[in-house]
Design a protein around this motif. Structure first.
Motif, PDB file in Angstrom:
ATOM      1  N   MET A 214      37.518  45.466  47.444  1.00  0.00           N
ATOM      2  CA  MET A 214      38.802  45.670  46.781  1.00  0.00           C
ATOM      3  C   MET A 214      39.193  47.145  46.901  1.00  0.00           C
ATOM      4  O   MET A 214      38.384  48.019  46.671  1.00  0.00           O
ATOM      5  N   SER A 215      40.418  47.389  47.273  1.00  0.00           N
ATOM      6  CA  SER A 215      40.862  48.770  47.468  1.00  0.00           C
ATOM      7  C   SER A 215      41.745  49.231  46.299  1.00  0.00           C
ATOM      8  O   SER A 215      42.226  48.422  45.507  1.00  0.00           O
ATOM      9  N   VAL A 216      41.935  50.524  46.210  1.00  0.00           N
ATOM     10  CA  VAL A 216      42.851  51.099  45.223  1.00  0.00           C
ATOM     11  C   VAL A 216      44.208  51.192  45.903  1.00  0.00           C
ATOM     12  O   VAL A 216      44.368  51.921  46.884  1.00  0.00           O
ATOM     13  N   ASN A 217      45.156  50.402  45.416  1.00  0.00           N
ATOM     14  CA  ASN A 217      46.442  50.362  46.114  1.00  0.00           C
ATOM     15  C   ASN A 217      47.640  50.237  45.183  1.00  0.00           C
ATOM     16  O   ASN A 217      48.732  49.901  45.616  1.00  0.00           O
ATOM     17  N   ARG A 218      47.424  50.523  43.871  1.00  0.00           N
ATOM     18  CA  ARG A 218      48.570  50.393  42.971  1.00  0.00           C
ATOM     19  C   ARG A 218      48.402  51.212  41.703  1.00  0.00           C
ATOM     20  O   ARG A 218      47.291  51.546  41.316  1.00  0.00           O
ATOM     21  N   CYS A 219      49.510  51.519  41.065  1.00  0.00           N
ATOM     22  CA  CYS A 219      49.516  52.068  39.704  1.00  0.00           C
ATOM     23  C   CYS A 219      49.497  50.855  38.786  1.00  0.00           C
ATOM     24  O   CYS A 219      50.485  50.115  38.701  1.00  0.00           O
ATOM     25  N   ILE A 220      48.358  50.649  38.148  1.00  0.00           N
ATOM     26  CA  ILE A 220      48.177  49.457  37.319  1.00  0.00           C
ATOM     27  C   ILE A 220      49.099  49.492  36.104  1.00  0.00           C
ATOM     28  O   ILE A 220      49.713  48.493  35.747  1.00  0.00           O
ATOM     29  N   CYS A 221      49.231  50.637  35.484  1.00  0.00           N
ATOM     30  CA  CYS A 221      50.034  50.742  34.255  1.00  0.00           C
ATOM     31  C   CYS A 221      51.504  50.374  34.493  1.00  0.00           C
ATOM     32  O   CYS A 221      52.157  49.814  33.616  1.00  0.00           O
ATOM     33  N   HIS A 222      52.021  50.700  35.659  1.00  0.00           N
ATOM     34  CA  HIS A 222      53.421  50.393  35.973  1.00  0.00           C
ATOM     35  C   HIS A 222      53.544  49.122  36.815  1.00  0.00           C
ATOM     36  O   HIS A 222      54.663  48.723  37.153  1.00  0.00           O
ATOM     37  N   ASP A 223      52.397  48.504  37.152  1.00  0.00           N
ATOM     38  CA  ASP A 223      52.373  47.284  37.955  1.00  0.00           C
ATOM     39  C   ASP A 223      53.222  47.436  39.222  1.00  0.00           C
ATOM     40  O   ASP A 223      54.133  46.649  39.483  1.00  0.00           O
ATOM     41  N   ILE A 224      52.885  48.502  39.989  1.00  0.00           N
ATOM     42  CA  ILE A 224      53.635  48.748  41.222  1.00  0.00           C
ATOM     43  C   ILE A 224      52.656  49.251  42.282  1.00  0.00           C
ATOM     44  O   ILE A 224      51.770  50.059  41.993  1.00  0.00           O
ATOM     45  N   SER A 225      52.799  48.732  43.501  1.00  0.00           N
ATOM     46  CA  SER A 225      51.879  49.120  44.576  1.00  0.00           C
ATOM     47  C   SER A 225      52.248  50.501  45.121  1.00  0.00           C
ATOM     48  O   SER A 225      53.401  50.943  45.014  1.00  0.00           O
ATOM     49  N   PHE A 226      51.254  51.154  45.730  1.00  0.00           N
ATOM     50  CA  PHE A 226      51.532  52.447  46.355  1.00  0.00           C
ATOM     51  C   PHE A 226      52.552  52.279  47.481  1.00  0.00           C
ATOM     52  O   PHE A 226      53.365  53.152  47.720  1.00  0.00           O
ATOM     53  N   GLY A 227      52.516  51.150  48.170  1.00  0.00           N
ATOM     54  CA  GLY A 227      53.496  50.892  49.227  1.00  0.00           C
ATOM     55  C   GLY A 227      54.918  50.843  48.672  1.00  0.00           C
ATOM     56  O   GLY A 227      55.844  51.420  49.247  1.00  0.00           O
ATOM     57  N   GLU A 228      55.083  50.185  47.512  1.00  0.00           N
ATOM     58  CA  GLU A 228      56.409  50.122  46.883  1.00  0.00           C
ATOM     59  C   GLU A 228      56.839  51.515  46.406  1.00  0.00           C
ATOM     60  O   GLU A 228      58.007  51.895  46.556  1.00  0.00           O
ATOM     61  N   ILE A 229      55.882  52.251  45.831  1.00  0.00           N
ATOM     62  CA  ILE A 229      56.198  53.616  45.375  1.00  0.00           C
ATOM     63  C   ILE A 229      56.634  54.466  46.562  1.00  0.00           C
ATOM     64  O   ILE A 229      57.599  55.229  46.479  1.00  0.00           O
ATOM     65  N   ASN A 230      55.921  54.327  47.673  1.00  0.00           N
ATOM     66  CA  ASN A 230      56.234  55.103  48.877  1.00  0.00           C
ATOM     67  C   ASN A 230      57.656  54.803  49.366  1.00  0.00           C
ATOM     68  O   ASN A 230      58.408  55.712  49.732  1.00  0.00           O
ATOM     69  N   GLN A 231      58.030  53.537  49.353  1.00  0.00           N
ATOM     70  CA  GLN A 231      59.383  53.154  49.786  1.00  0.00           C
ATOM     71  C   GLN A 231      60.445  53.724  48.849  1.00  0.00           C
ATOM     72  O   GLN A 231      61.482  54.226  49.290  1.00  0.00           O
ATOM     73  N   ILE A 232      60.195  53.647  47.549  1.00  0.00           N
ATOM     74  CA  ILE A 232      61.158  54.173  46.571  1.00  0.00           C
ATOM     75  C   ILE A 232      61.277  55.687  46.731  1.00  0.00           C
ATOM     76  O   ILE A 232      62.380  56.243  46.722  1.00  0.00           O
ATOM     77  N   ALA A 233      60.117  56.362  46.891  1.00  0.00           N
ATOM     78  CA  ALA A 233      60.128  57.817  47.056  1.00  0.00           C
ATOM     79  C   ALA A 233      60.952  58.211  48.281  1.00  0.00           C
ATOM     80  O   ALA A 233      61.762  59.143  48.225  1.00  0.00           O
ATOM     81  N   ALA A 234      60.764  57.493  49.375  1.00  0.00           N
ATOM     82  CA  ALA A 234      61.516  57.802  50.597  1.00  0.00           C
ATOM     83  C   ALA A 234      63.009  57.535  50.399  1.00  0.00           C
ATOM     84  O   ALA A 234      63.850  58.344  50.792  1.00  0.00           O
ATOM     85  N   GLY A 235      63.327  56.423  49.757  1.00  0.00           N
ATOM     86  CA  GLY A 235      64.729  56.055  49.562  1.00  0.00           C
ATOM     87  C   GLY A 235      65.473  56.991  48.640  1.00  0.00           C
ATOM     88  O   GLY A 235      66.671  57.233  48.807  1.00  0.00           O
ATOM     89  N   LYS A 236      64.760  57.527  47.634  1.00  0.00           N
ATOM     90  CA  LYS A 236      65.409  58.417  46.664  1.00  0.00           C
ATOM     91  C   LYS A 236      65.121  59.883  46.949  1.00  0.00           C
ATOM     92  O   LYS A 236      65.493  60.751  46.151  1.00  0.00           O
ATOM     93  N   ASN A 237      64.410  60.138  48.060  1.00  0.00           N
ATOM     94  CA  ASN A 237      64.036  61.498  48.447  1.00  0.00           C
ATOM     95  C   ASN A 237      63.245  62.212  47.341  1.00  0.00           C
ATOM     96  O   ASN A 237      63.512  63.357  46.998  1.00  0.00           O
ATOM     97  N   LEU A 238      62.260  61.485  46.778  1.00  0.00           N
ATOM     98  CA  LEU A 238      61.372  62.051  45.762  1.00  0.00           C
ATOM     99  C   LEU A 238      60.099  62.488  46.478  1.00  0.00           C
ATOM    100  O   LEU A 238      59.438  61.681  47.126  1.00  0.00           O
ATOM    101  N   CYS A 239      59.734  63.749  46.353  1.00  0.00           N
ATOM    102  CA  CYS A 239      58.639  64.304  47.149  1.00  0.00           C
ATOM    103  C   CYS A 239      57.401  64.657  46.344  1.00  0.00           C
ATOM    104  O   CYS A 239      56.366  64.986  46.928  1.00  0.00           O
ATOM    105  N   THR A 240      57.482  64.624  45.011  1.00  0.00           N
ATOM    106  CA  THR A 240      56.336  65.016  44.188  1.00  0.00           C
ATOM    107  C   THR A 240      56.054  63.948  43.136  1.00  0.00           C
ATOM    108  O   THR A 240      56.932  63.160  42.766  1.00  0.00           O
ATOM    109  N   ILE A 241      54.833  63.987  42.618  1.00  0.00           N
ATOM    110  CA  ILE A 241      54.483  63.034  41.565  1.00  0.00           C
ATOM    111  C   ILE A 241      55.284  63.343  40.299  1.00  0.00           C
ATOM    112  O   ILE A 241      55.636  62.431  39.545  1.00  0.00           O
TER     113      ILE A 241
END
Ligand code: FES
Length: 71
Positions: free
Chosen positions: A1-28
């Protein structure tokens, strides 16, 4: 099993990456301001920081990205 999501927000790193790119968010901090991820326990923080640098969205459990150290 790999680490691939923020459990508290129930969102995968892949989804976060797409949102970050779409909204031009570059930092945590910018992702937190939008309440997309990493505002609660923050165990996902080192993984999301690594994802923002490298685009990697899945990690070996227990290995802190870019350090080679174990948690
Ligand atoms: S796993 Fe991301 S804030 Fe808890």
């Amino acid at each position: 099993m790999s680490v691939n999501r923020c459990i508290c927000h129930d969102i995968s790193f892949g989804e976060i990456n797409q949102i970050a790119a779409g909204k031009n968010l570059c930092t945590i901090e910018e992702l937190r301001e939008e309440e997309i991820c990493s505002t609660q326990c923050r165990l996902c923080e080192p993984y999301i920081r690594a994802m923002l640098k490298t685009g990697q969205t899945s990690f070996e459990p227990g290995l802190i990205p870019n350090t080679g150290r174990k948690r």
